[in-house]
Design an enzyme around this catalytic site. Structure first.
Site: not given
Ligand code: GLA
Length: 674
Positions: A114, A152-153, A309, A317, A357, A359
């Site tokens: 991604r 996203n981020e 979040e 990770w 993801e 885990f």
């Molecule tokens: C980021 C992403 C999420 C996910 C989390 C996992 O914050 O925005 O999609 O991957 O990490 O910690």
């Protein structure tokens, strides 16, 4: 259609990322039933759904999204609707291979993960505008959709693009900034190493170079990259605004936002939202949590913000993904709330069975509802209902810590006097000192109006413009107390040393400048001795100071500046400015801060070790959040009502080891009903 800047949720928002496309429909029914059980009232949907929403170019399938949004709506759960621009589908990259990102070594990023496509690719920009517009047209009036979550981020996993189209955008960007090449050559100091440019097309990106690239060029490249990402955000926001008026956000990452200057981004969103994950190797990771929350509230201009979040337990990770201990998720959530969050959300609702993801913890773990984690999730939902009246209240701070992304970008370039003096470490050392002294802080940009603060701390201001230095000088002259840490005001906005030398623009305020940086060898340390005889050890960094009016508060004892001034204090106008030239740890900073607090009339609260207290001020009451990060019960005198234990009036709050309390204290000072 809604038009307020806060999503229409009549409570503290509670929920998380919800990815129903990963599950068969019968699971959706169980999901909404369990969401109700947990008190979930808001979920983020669609963030990674592009391949489902547009399976082939121009062929949209909104039926499944219609269904899930209706199901959520029927169950009283609102939707934060994502635009899926962080994850274009396989067909997109197949059809438009030029839209892939190229890294500094020229490697083109492949599909199967991604991350954003090239921010400079017109195909990407057009496609995201189309998708955001189509979503807004369809759901702009939907009563369930209360917020738009663009992308996203921004900035992770990839921000920079070194491909040919990005370089063409870069050249256009530079032309706008410098108008002619003389301006660029002067700003970048291209006379050095024979880098002078005669044609715009010759200005390439600071990609792989034999040795370090021109630092002014790299600093501009960082600004350019950030601008490009903001442009992409605005393309989507504009497309949404054509059809919909619900508030718009994108999820930031506060202190982890390397590539995006959140002071600028926060002006573009209707509501600020942030993601935060604990850094497992750090046993006191809750300190950085508070830092991130305070930084988020500050970029939000002090207004309530959304924790978009965090995790119920371990992430997946890090090298060692440490599960949260019982009660830790609750403490983390209430810490964010105490520092201004009116939404407590998680990644993600239901743990994924497949993919990268699996885990990662979730609100609904693989273990199902007969699990500690689920029980804690349900309890947290209940707690948030009990403290609902906190919503809208504000955090007040007398102290500001300066935080400037541009200074960080410049500081983190190569070939600095020492690798041991780092932007984030210095911010953390000072923040942690203030945190341990239980002094609530805001963050501020050095150009902001700082007059309302009793104390301003500048932990890491390597890059400081003459204008910002003048602003700080005015702040001191007007009666403020300023504490400036080492390696300050070395360079201007082009990473060029200030005329007059290091710290020249702060000379009037500080009464001192620096002739030479004197870093220590790896592992080295020496001492500074305060004028009252207190000896403080320091590591990594010392400076050769030249006094121009400041008094000496501490002198070097040992090390490269033995016997010379180390810490100074200068009276200027109505205020005082301190300069701290040695790199001191959080512990060693205590003695310095004791003196600085006295100058600034700041009174640290004496609390037991590991106890965090932060206050949100409402119209008629304070909401005091007490978090006990230690193992032993603590008691604090406090007249009010304990909101989490059913609104019982108390004169003293008792918090078990690892526990939390939220106490409502009427502003009259007397306890009353919750
Ligand atoms: C980021 C992403 C999420 C996910 C989390 C996992 O914050 O925005 O999609 O991957 O990490 O910690």
């Amino acid at each position: 259609m809604a038009d307020s800047s806060w999503p229409r949720v009549d409570a503290i928002a509670y929920g998380g990322d919800y990815n129903p496309e990963q599950w068969p429909r019968e699971v959706w029914l169980e999901d909404v039933a369990l969401m109700r059980e947990a008190g979930v009232n808001l979920v983020s949907v669609g963030i990674f759904s592009w391949a489902m929403l547009e399976p082939r170019e121009g062929e949209y399938d909104f039926a499944w999204l219609d269904d899930i949004i209706s199901l959520l709506h029927d169950n009283g759960i609102s939707v934060d609707l994502g635009t899926p621009s962080v994850s274009p589908p396989a067909w997109f990259f197949h059809t438009y291979p030029e839209a892939r990102v190229t890294d500094a070594r020229g490697t083109v990023m492949g599909f199967g993960s991604r991350g954003m496509a090239s921010h400079a690719a017109p195909e990407y920009r057009e496609a995201v505008a189309r998708m955001a517009g189509a979503l807004a047209e369809r759901y702009g009036d939907h009563p369930a959709v209360v917020l738009w979550h663009i992308h996203n981020e921004y900035g992770v996993p990839v921000a920079e693009d070194f491909g040919p189209r990005a370089v063409a955008s870069w050249q256009r960007w530079l032309k706008e900034r410098y108008v002619d090449l003389d301006g660029l050559n002067a700003a970048w100091g291209t006379a050095f190493w024979g880098q002078r440019y005669g044609e715009w097309e010759h200005v390439v990106a600071p990609a792989a170079t034999p040795t370090i690239a021109n630092p002014a060029m790299k600093l501009d490249w960082a600004r350019f990259t950030d601008d490009q990402l903001r442009e992409c955000f605005l393309i989507e926001k504009d497309a949404i605004r054509e059809h919909a008026s619900q508030p718009v956000t994108t999820n930031f990452m506060a202190h982890q936002s390397w590539n995006v200057d959140l002071w600028k981004w926060a002006e573009l969103v209707d509501v600020v939202s942030d993601d935060h994950y604990l850094w497992s190797p750090d046993p006191d990771a809750h300190v950085l949590l508070s830092l991130a929350a305070d930084l988020t509230r500050s970029v939000a201009g002090g207004k309530p913000w959304m924790l978009m979040e965090h995790s119920t337990s371990a992430v997946n990770w890090q090298g060692r993904n440490i599960a949260k201990r019982p009660g830790e998720m609750r403490r983390n959530s209430l810490a964010h709330l105490g520092r201004g969050a009116d939404a407590i959300m998680f990644f993600q609702w239901r743990a994924s069975r497949s993919g990268a993801e699996k885990f990662h913890s979730a609100m609904l773990p693989h273990a199902g509802t007969d699990s500690r984690l689920w029980r804690e999730v349900v309890e947290l939902g209940d707690d948030l209902k009990k403290v609902a009246s906190v919503k809208g209240s504000l955090v007040e701070a007398d102290v500001a810590v300066l935080y400037d992304w541009e200074s960080m970008w410049a500081h983190e370039l190569e070939w600095r006097p020492s690798d041991d003096l780092q932007f984030r470490e210095r911010i953390r050392a000072h923040y942690e000192r203030l945190w341990r002294d239980n002094v609530t802080v805001d963050f501020a940009h050095p150009s902001h109006d700082l007059s309302r603060y009793k104390l301003v701390v500048a932990p890491s201001s390597y890059l400081m413009t003459a204008e910002s230095a003048a602003n700080l000088t005015r702040y001191v002259e007007g009666g403020g107390v300023l504490l400036v840490d080492a390696f300050a005001a070395a360079v201007d906005e082009h990473d060029a040393v200030h005329p007059g030398g290091f710290m020249a623009p702060l000379k009037d305020a500080l009464g001192v400048t620096c002739d030479e940086y004197l870093p220590l060898r790896e592992g080295g340390s020496a001492a500074v001795v305060m004028d009252d005889g207190t000896e403080l050890r320091f590591t990594a960094w010392a400076e050769d100071l030249k006094l121009s009016g400041a008094e000496v508060v501490a002198t070097y004892a040992g090390g490269p500046a033995d016997g010379a001034p180390a810490i100074t204090r200068n009276a200027r106008g109505e205020g005082h400015a301190w300069y701290l030239s040695a790199m001191l740890s959080t512990e060693a900073l205590a003695s310095v801060y004791e003196r600085v607090y006295a100058d600034a009339w700041v009174e640290p609260a004496g609390l037991p070790e590991g106890v965090e207290v932060v206050t949100r001020r409402g119209d008629e009451e304070d909401f005091v959040v007490v978090l006990n990060h230690g193992d032993h019960e603590v008691r604090l005198p406090m007249a009010g009502t304990d909101m989490l234990t059913g609104g019982v009036p108390v004169s003293e709050v008792t918090v078990a080891g690892g526990g939390a309390a939220v106490v409502r204290v009427p502003l009259t000072g007397q306890g009353g009903e919750a």
